[in-house]
Design a protein around this motif. Structure first.
Motif, PDB file in Angstrom:
ATOM      1  N   LEU A  92      39.090  29.416  39.662  1.00 35.65           N
ATOM      2  CA  LEU A  92      37.813  30.023  40.043  1.00 35.65           C
ATOM      3  C   LEU A  92      37.095  29.198  41.108  1.00 35.65           C
ATOM      4  O   LEU A  92      36.459  29.760  42.019  1.00 35.65           O
ATOM      5  N   LEU A  93      37.203  27.883  41.029  1.00 34.49           N
ATOM      6  CA  LEU A  93      36.583  27.023  42.043  1.00 34.49           C
ATOM      7  C   LEU A  93      37.238  27.234  43.409  1.00 34.49           C
ATOM      8  O   LEU A  93      36.551  27.323  44.434  1.00 34.49           O
ATOM      9  N   LEU A  94      38.552  27.325  43.428  1.00 31.65           N
ATOM     10  CA  LEU A  94      39.265  27.563  44.684  1.00 31.65           C
ATOM     11  C   LEU A  94      38.938  28.942  45.247  1.00 31.65           C
ATOM     12  O   LEU A  94      38.766  29.108  46.461  1.00 31.65           O
ATOM     13  N   ASP A  95      38.854  29.932  44.362  1.00 27.38           N
ATOM     14  CA  ASP A  95      38.544  31.286  44.785  1.00 27.38           C
ATOM     15  C   ASP A  95      37.152  31.336  45.442  1.00 27.38           C
ATOM     16  O   ASP A  95      36.954  31.975  46.478  1.00 27.38           O
ATOM     17  N   ILE A 154      46.257  29.408  47.490  1.00 32.04           N
ATOM     18  CA  ILE A 154      46.480  28.497  46.363  1.00 32.04           C
ATOM     19  C   ILE A 154      45.858  29.067  45.094  1.00 32.04           C
ATOM     20  O   ILE A 154      46.479  29.071  44.019  1.00 32.04           O
ATOM     21  N   SER A 155      44.632  29.577  45.215  1.00 31.63           N
ATOM     22  CA  SER A 155      43.953  30.163  44.061  1.00 31.63           C
ATOM     23  C   SER A 155      44.743  31.337  43.495  1.00 31.63           C
ATOM     24  O   SER A 155      44.923  31.460  42.277  1.00 31.63           O
ATOM     25  N   GLN A 156      45.237  32.200  44.380  1.00 30.73           N
ATOM     26  CA  GLN A 156      45.974  33.385  43.942  1.00 30.73           C
ATOM     27  C   GLN A 156      47.282  33.023  43.251  1.00 30.73           C
ATOM     28  O   GLN A 156      47.631  33.592  42.210  1.00 30.73           O
ATOM     29  N   VAL A 157      48.010  32.074  43.810  1.00 26.01           N
ATOM     30  CA  VAL A 157      49.295  31.692  43.209  1.00 26.01           C
ATOM     31  C   VAL A 157      49.066  31.018  41.857  1.00 26.01           C
ATOM     32  O   VAL A 157      49.776  31.302  40.881  1.00 26.01           O
ATOM     33  N   GLN A 158      48.075  30.136  41.791  1.00 26.16           N
ATOM     34  CA  GLN A 158      47.792  29.492  40.516  1.00 26.16           C
ATOM     35  C   GLN A 158      47.320  30.509  39.475  1.00 26.16           C
ATOM     36  O   GLN A 158      47.620  30.386  38.283  1.00 26.16           O
ATOM     37  N   ALA A 159      46.612  31.529  39.934  1.00 30.46           N
ATOM     38  CA  ALA A 159      46.212  32.612  39.022  1.00 30.46           C
ATOM     39  C   ALA A 159      47.428  33.387  38.535  1.00 30.46           C
ATOM     40  O   ALA A 159      47.471  33.835  37.377  1.00 30.46           O
ATOM     41  N   SER A 160      48.406  33.535  39.398  1.00 27.09           N
ATOM     42  CA  SER A 160      49.626  34.250  38.979  1.00 27.09           C
ATOM     43  C   SER A 160      50.380  33.457  37.929  1.00 27.09           C
ATOM     44  O   SER A 160      50.997  34.034  37.027  1.00 27.09           O
ATOM     45  N   TRP A 161      50.342  32.099  38.011  1.00 33.72           N
ATOM     46  CA  TRP A 161      50.983  31.307  36.956  1.00 33.72           C
ATOM     47  C   TRP A 161      50.206  31.441  35.648  1.00 33.72           C
ATOM     48  O   TRP A 161      50.805  31.507  34.567  1.00 33.72           O
ATOM     49  N   LEU A 162      48.872  31.503  35.726  1.00 35.15           N
ATOM     50  CA  LEU A 162      48.069  31.647  34.510  1.00 35.15           C
ATOM     51  C   LEU A 162      48.252  33.017  33.873  1.00 35.15           C
ATOM     52  O   LEU A 162      48.353  33.129  32.640  1.00 35.15           O
ATOM     53  N   GLN A 163      48.313  34.074  34.681  1.00 34.22           N
ATOM     54  CA  GLN A 163      48.530  35.394  34.093  1.00 34.22           C
ATOM     55  C   GLN A 163      49.895  35.463  33.420  1.00 34.22           C
ATOM     56  O   GLN A 163      50.078  36.173  32.439  1.00 34.22           O
ATOM     57  N   ASN A 168      44.656  36.985  24.343  1.00 33.29           N
ATOM     58  CA  ASN A 168      45.612  36.884  25.456  1.00 33.29           C
ATOM     59  C   ASN A 168      45.569  38.137  26.315  1.00 33.29           C
ATOM     60  O   ASN A 168      45.545  38.073  27.544  1.00 33.29           O
ATOM     61  N   HIS A 169      45.565  39.300  25.655  1.00 30.67           N
ATOM     62  CA  HIS A 169      45.546  40.566  26.393  1.00 30.67           C
ATOM     63  C   HIS A 169      44.265  40.728  27.198  1.00 30.67           C
ATOM     64  O   HIS A 169      44.303  41.188  28.354  1.00 30.67           O
ATOM     65  N   LEU A 170      43.138  40.352  26.606  1.00 30.03           N
ATOM     66  CA  LEU A 170      41.858  40.532  27.291  1.00 30.03           C
ATOM     67  C   LEU A 170      41.760  39.647  28.531  1.00 30.03           C
ATOM     68  O   LEU A 170      41.411  40.132  29.622  1.00 30.03           O
ATOM     69  N   LEU A 171      42.071  38.371  28.390  1.00 27.08           N
ATOM     70  CA  LEU A 171      41.999  37.478  29.549  1.00 27.08           C
ATOM     71  C   LEU A 171      43.091  37.806  30.562  1.00 27.08           C
ATOM     72  O   LEU A 171      42.916  37.597  31.768  1.00 27.08           O
ATOM     73  N   HIS A 172      44.208  38.340  30.076  1.00 24.89           N
ATOM     74  CA  HIS A 172      45.281  38.762  30.984  1.00 24.89           C
ATOM     75  C   HIS A 172      44.778  39.840  31.941  1.00 24.89           C
ATOM     76  O   HIS A 172      45.080  39.825  33.138  1.00 24.89           O
ATOM     77  N   LYS A 173      43.995  40.760  31.423  1.00 26.20           N
ATOM     78  CA  LYS A 173      43.455  41.814  32.281  1.00 26.20           C
ATOM     79  C   LYS A 173      42.490  41.236  33.310  1.00 26.20           C
ATOM     80  O   LYS A 173      42.476  41.670  34.466  1.00 26.20           O
ATOM     81  N   PHE A 174      41.690  40.265  32.892  1.00 28.89           N
ATOM     82  CA  PHE A 174      40.755  39.647  33.839  1.00 28.89           C
ATOM     83  C   PHE A 174      41.501  38.930  34.967  1.00 28.89           C
ATOM     84  O   PHE A 174      41.198  39.117  36.150  1.00 28.89           O
ATOM     85  N   VAL A 175      42.491  38.128  34.602  1.00 27.55           N
ATOM     86  CA  VAL A 175      43.206  37.336  35.612  1.00 27.55           C
ATOM     87  C   VAL A 175      44.120  38.214  36.456  1.00 27.55           C
ATOM     88  O   VAL A 175      44.083  38.162  37.690  1.00 27.55           O
ATOM     89  N   MET A 176      44.946  39.027  35.800  1.00 23.08           N
ATOM     90  CA  MET A 176      45.926  39.826  36.539  1.00 23.08           C
ATOM     91  C   MET A 176      45.268  40.973  37.309  1.00 23.08           C
ATOM     92  O   MET A 176      45.560  41.202  38.484  1.00 23.08           O
ATOM     93  N   CYS A 177      44.396  41.688  36.648  1.00 21.83           N
ATOM     94  CA  CYS A 177      43.813  42.879  37.279  1.00 21.83           C
ATOM     95  C   CYS A 177      42.644  42.526  38.200  1.00 21.83           C
ATOM     96  O   CYS A 177      42.591  42.994  39.341  1.00 21.83           O
ATOM     97  N   HIS A 178      41.722  41.693  37.714  1.00 24.57           N
ATOM     98  CA  HIS A 178      40.526  41.407  38.513  1.00 24.57           C
ATOM     99  C   HIS A 178      40.755  40.330  39.568  1.00 24.57           C
ATOM    100  O   HIS A 178      40.341  40.483  40.720  1.00 24.57           O
ATOM    101  N   LEU A 179      41.398  39.230  39.194  1.00 20.56           N
ATOM    102  CA  LEU A 179      41.599  38.150  40.158  1.00 20.56           C
ATOM    103  C   LEU A 179      42.753  38.421  41.113  1.00 20.56           C
ATOM    104  O   LEU A 179      42.733  37.967  42.260  1.00 20.56           O
TER     105      LEU A 179
END
Length: 476
Positions: free
Chosen positions: A172-175, A201-210, A225-236
């Motif tokens: 989030l800081l990088l974004d 960098i932010s996007q790739v690191q987000a892809s590792w987190l998703q 897991n499902h809820l935060l997955h939607k935030f990271v994968m879909c929103h970020l």
């Protein structure tokens, strides 16, 4: 066909049914006498052989039955597999096979899932049938299951949530920093490039987190897991979480198995992959691309274009056709946020250029990391090997270092990740010595190489496959 136990006067009465033997309902024996019966067997229990189960793999003329085995229990998934939450193709890939280790590997709450299995059970393996399929390494299966039990006792499947919180915070800081660079320093060339790099960098690191969230390895409770997955994968990231789960679960179930692993669906239309498949393609005189040059056109196709072209379209297509409306709504928030915030700073041409360039940079990073562990490995049809053999033949590792761990999202431990897909990534290094010992005991190569060597092996593998195809195409 197998009977379900002993016979004899006053004993069990059986009647043969198609595809196995069924124990007659308990109650009275001959002459109307009461029978004690075996409560575990239950009424209408059928027993099957591995041969019978292997025939129910979804192939052949109708009815195309699909059965599988989990812990000696036989399940008919012929009608259920299309409704499977993990996708039809995942379940279908195990039709006619033992899916015990795959079931254990993928499901966090096995008690809950087992309740849904009860209605699908049609019987069990016959008493004289081995618990492990004949095609699988019995001792390796036994030792791997003992390793799995050891891993659970050591608590290696439990997540360190502080680790993942800090990882999300740095994303989030990088974004935010990517936008602030343009806001404070203007949109000239240097801030433009620096902002692009930071956002990538932010996007790739987000892809590792998703990826962690999709594997249910961040929280102990699945719903979080499902809820935060939607935030990271879909929103970020702007992609469907369910779309990713649908494809990635198939990859983990049968990695590098042609027609079962979607990650190698690029064979044969874009690349020819694997030694045996390349020779087979050449013998059939199939030529969709100049494969003998694929190690050259790889650089300008898959790395820069996978995400901005294929993934970008495919994720929307799947989300729409499968009616993932929640995912679609989340995905739209990514585009609204991006074009609203960056559109306030950049003209339309610069905005579109910025979007496609960071997508291409993200794609290149993702492809080189994701393919280095698989393309150089064995690629062929499913041979119905045991879980450990299937994963080890299709994966290799990259040497550990702080940079490699961060750069690859710990996918440098691909072997450990494939053997234990729900394990939190910060524990891979702890289980690695145990996996190495297992491999040494059974004479299985545990491949680990430097990062740059792993990248180079992708190109070398494509070159070798192309040459094998050309030789077979011209001379066989």
């Amino acid at each position: 066909m197998r009977e379900g136990g002993g016979g004899g006067e006053g004993g069990r009465r059986r009647r043969r049914r198609e595809g196995g033997w069924m124990v007659a309902p308990r109650g009275t024996g001959e002459g109307g006498e009461e029978e004690d019966g075996d409560p575990a067997a239950g009424p209408g229990l059928r027993f099957f052989t591995w041969e019978e189960i292997g025939q129910r793999n979804g192939g052949g003329p109708p009815p195309q039955e699909r059965w599988l085995v989990i812990e000696r229990k036989v399940y008919d998934i012929s009608h259920f597999y299309r409704r499977h939450p993990g996708g039809a193709r995942l379940l279908e890939s195990h039709a006619g096979q033992d899916a015990t280790d795959a079931f254990v590997a993928f499901h966090v709450d096995k008690v809950l899932v087992s309740k849904y299995l009860k209605s699908l059970q049609i019987g069990e393996l016959a008493p004289d049938q081995p618990s492990i399929e004949p095609t699988k390494n019995k001792m390796l299966v036994k030792d791997f299951r003992e390793l799995r039990a050891t891993v659970e006792k050591m608590g290696l499947l439990k997540p360190n949530q502080l680790f993942f919180f800090l990882h999300l915070a740095h994303i989030l800081l990088l974004d935010t920093a990517a936008w602030l660079i343009l806001f404070y320093f203007g949109t000239s060339l240097v801030p433009f490039i620096v902002s692009l790099v930071v956002l990538t960098i932010s996007q790739v690191q987000a892809s590792w987190l998703q990826h962690d969230l999709g594997h249910l390895s961040v929280f102990r409770k699945t719903k979080w897991n499902h809820l935060l997955h939607k935030f990271v994968m879909c929103h970020l990231l702007g992609a469907s979480a369910k779309w990713w789960t649908l494809l990635h679960s198939q990859h983990h179930a049968k990695p590098n198995c042609f027609q079962k692993d979607p990650d190698i669906d690029m064979h044969p239309f874009l690349f020819t992959l694997g030694k045996k498949l390349s020779v087979e393609l050449g013998i059939k005189k199939k030529k969709y691309m100049p494969y003998n040059h694929q190690h050259k056109y790889f650089f300008i196709t898959l790395p820069p274009l996978l995400i901005p072209t294929y993934f970008q379209c495919h994720t929307f297509y799947i989300a729409y056709t499968k009616r993932y409306w929640v995912d679609l709504a989340w995905m739209l928030t990514f585009y609204i946020r991006f074009f609203f915030t960056y559109g306030a700073l950049l003209e339309i041409k610069s905005l579109l250029a910025y979007f496609f360039i960071f997508r291409m940079l993200e794609s290149s990073w993702f492809v080189w990391v994701s393919q280095m562990n698989h393309i150089p490995m064995d690629i062929y049809y499913d041979k119905n090997l045991d879980w450990a053999s299937t994963q080890l033949q299709a994966t290799c590792n990259v040497e550990q270092s702080l940079f490699n761990d961060w750069f690859t999202g710990h996918l440098n431990f691909q072997i450990e990740h494939h053997l234990f897909p729900t394990m939190p990534r910060h524990n891979y290094w702890k289980v690695a010595p145990l996996v190495k010992s297992l491999c040494a005991k059974h004479g299985i190569e545990y491949q680990c190489k430097p990062l740059l060597t792993a990248f180079a092996d992708i190109v070398h593998s494509l070159k070798n496959s192309g040459e094998l195809w050309l030789d077979a195409y011209l001379h066989k």
